[in-house]
Design a protein around this motif. Structure first.
Motif, PDB file in Angstrom:
ATOM      1  N   THR A 170       0.882  -1.173   0.000  1.00 15.60           N
ATOM      2  CA  THR A 170       0.000   0.000   0.000  1.00 15.60           C
ATOM      3  C   THR A 170       0.913   1.215   0.000  1.00 15.60           C
ATOM      4  OG1 THR A 170      -0.041   0.196   2.415  1.00 15.60           O
ATOM      5  CG2 THR A 170      -1.765  -1.189   1.391  1.00 15.60           C
ATOM      6  N   VAL A 171       0.369   2.369  -0.275  1.00 16.45           N
ATOM      7  CA  VAL A 171       1.192   3.583  -0.250  1.00 16.45           C
ATOM      8  C   VAL A 171       1.798   3.760   1.136  1.00 16.45           C
ATOM      9  CG1 VAL A 171       1.171   6.102  -0.431  1.00 16.45           C
ATOM     10  CG2 VAL A 171      -0.036   4.717  -2.139  1.00 16.45           C
ATOM     11  N   GLY A 172       0.974   3.663   2.162  1.00 13.13           N
ATOM     12  CA  GLY A 172       1.484   3.818   3.527  1.00 13.13           C
ATOM     13  C   GLY A 172       2.508   2.763   3.889  1.00 13.13           C
ATOM     14  N   GLY A 173       2.261   1.529   3.471  1.00 19.78           N
ATOM     15  CA  GLY A 173       3.179   0.438   3.760  1.00 19.78           C
ATOM     16  C   GLY A 173       4.537   0.624   3.104  1.00 19.78           C
ATOM     17  N   VAL A 174       4.556   1.117   1.879  1.00 21.21           N
ATOM     18  CA  VAL A 174       5.834   1.352   1.201  1.00 21.21           C
ATOM     19  C   VAL A 174       6.621   2.445   1.914  1.00 21.21           C
ATOM     20  CG1 VAL A 174       6.914   2.161  -0.940  1.00 21.21           C
ATOM     21  CG2 VAL A 174       5.056   0.491  -1.038  1.00 21.21           C
ATOM     22  N   VAL A 175       5.957   3.512   2.307  1.00 24.35           N
ATOM     23  CA  VAL A 175       6.656   4.591   3.024  1.00 24.35           C
ATOM     24  C   VAL A 175       7.177   4.071   4.362  1.00 24.35           C
ATOM     25  CG1 VAL A 175       6.412   6.884   4.063  1.00 24.35           C
ATOM     26  CG2 VAL A 175       5.357   6.393   1.838  1.00 24.35           C
ATOM     27  N   LYS A 176       6.373   3.288   5.055  1.00 21.57           N
ATOM     28  CA  LYS A 176       6.800   2.708   6.330  1.00 21.57           C
ATOM     29  C   LYS A 176       8.009   1.794   6.121  1.00 21.57           C
ATOM     30  CE  LYS A 176       4.856   0.211  10.273  1.00 21.57           C
ATOM     31  NZ  LYS A 176       3.617  -0.387  10.806  1.00 21.57           N
ATOM     32  N   HIS A 177       7.974   0.965   5.087  1.00 18.20           N
ATOM     33  CA  HIS A 177       9.098   0.090   4.770  1.00 18.20           C
ATOM     34  C   HIS A 177      10.361   0.902   4.480  1.00 18.20           C
ATOM     35  CE1 HIS A 177      11.574  -2.929   2.865  1.00 18.20           C
ATOM     36  NE2 HIS A 177      11.544  -2.249   1.738  1.00 18.20           N
ATOM     37  N   LEU A 178      10.237   1.935   3.689  1.00 15.81           N
ATOM     38  CA  LEU A 178      11.421   2.728   3.342  1.00 15.81           C
ATOM     39  C   LEU A 178      12.016   3.425   4.561  1.00 15.81           C
ATOM     40  CD1 LEU A 178      10.418   4.138  -0.140  1.00 15.81           C
ATOM     41  CD2 LEU A 178      12.298   2.545   0.377  1.00 15.81           C
ATOM     42  N   ARG A 179      11.205   3.743   5.540  1.00 15.17           N
ATOM     43  CA  ARG A 179      11.729   4.294   6.801  1.00 15.17           C
ATOM     44  C   ARG A 179      12.676   3.286   7.422  1.00 15.17           C
ATOM     45  NH1 ARG A 179      12.916   3.584  11.917  1.00 15.17           N
ATOM     46  NH2 ARG A 179      11.704   4.506  13.541  1.00 15.17           N
TER      47      ARG A 179
END
Length: 160
Positions: free
Chosen positions: A50-59
């Motif tokens: 998901t968009v949120g999941g990808v950003v969280k992963h990249l963190r």
């Protein structure tokens, strides 16, 4: 004002790597900005992506490579939590909190990296060792790849 890639087209290696990485970091933030809390959680593909999941992963990618591996010289980029957790937007996660955590991780990454030369080498649990240059190139690749995923997800959200 020139695009980032134009600004560093003939720059030295370090500024070139840093500008490209920051360009893709900014793209990641741009792709989540303006989406609703529902949209950052919307599953548009069979995986957990998901968009949120990808950003969280990249963190966590930033944290693993720069803070854990380079800063702590741990030899390990693995996190204590399950990998799927990184891609799962929790009820208390918001677009704003995910962006804030990602930006903070990127700032810590810049702070850690500035104390190392590109040729400095650190141990790595899988590869034996990696250079700071390699870490930068790897983060450019991973961040750009996920920015591409975000492009597609954002496009799907905007046409729904």
């Amino acid at each position: 004002m020139p695009e980032p890639e134009e600004a560093v087209a003939t720059a030295a290696e370090r500024p070139m790597l840093e500008v490209w990485l920051d360009t893709f970091r900014d793209t990641v933030v741009d792709k989540i900005t303006g989406l609703s809390e529902v949209d950052i959680r919307r599953r548009l593909v069979p995986s957990l992506t998901t968009v949120g999941g990808v950003v969280k992963h990249l963190r966590w990618v930033e944290t693993g490579w720069f803070e854990y591996l380079l800063g702590a010289r741990s030899g390990d980029t693995r996190r204590a939590h399950p990998r799927d957790w990184e891609f799962t937007v929790q009820p208390d996660d918001t677009a704003a909190s995910l962006v804030a955590e990602y930006r903070a991780a990127c700032a810590r990454s810049r702070e850690v990296a500035k104390d190392f030369a590109l040729d400095d080498v650190v141990p790595h649990h899988e590869f034996g060792s990696v250079s700071v240059r390699w870490i930068h190139v790897h983060l450019i690749e991973e961040t750009a790849r996920h920015a591409g995923h975000l492009d597609i997800l954002r496009e799907q959200i905007e046409v729904l």
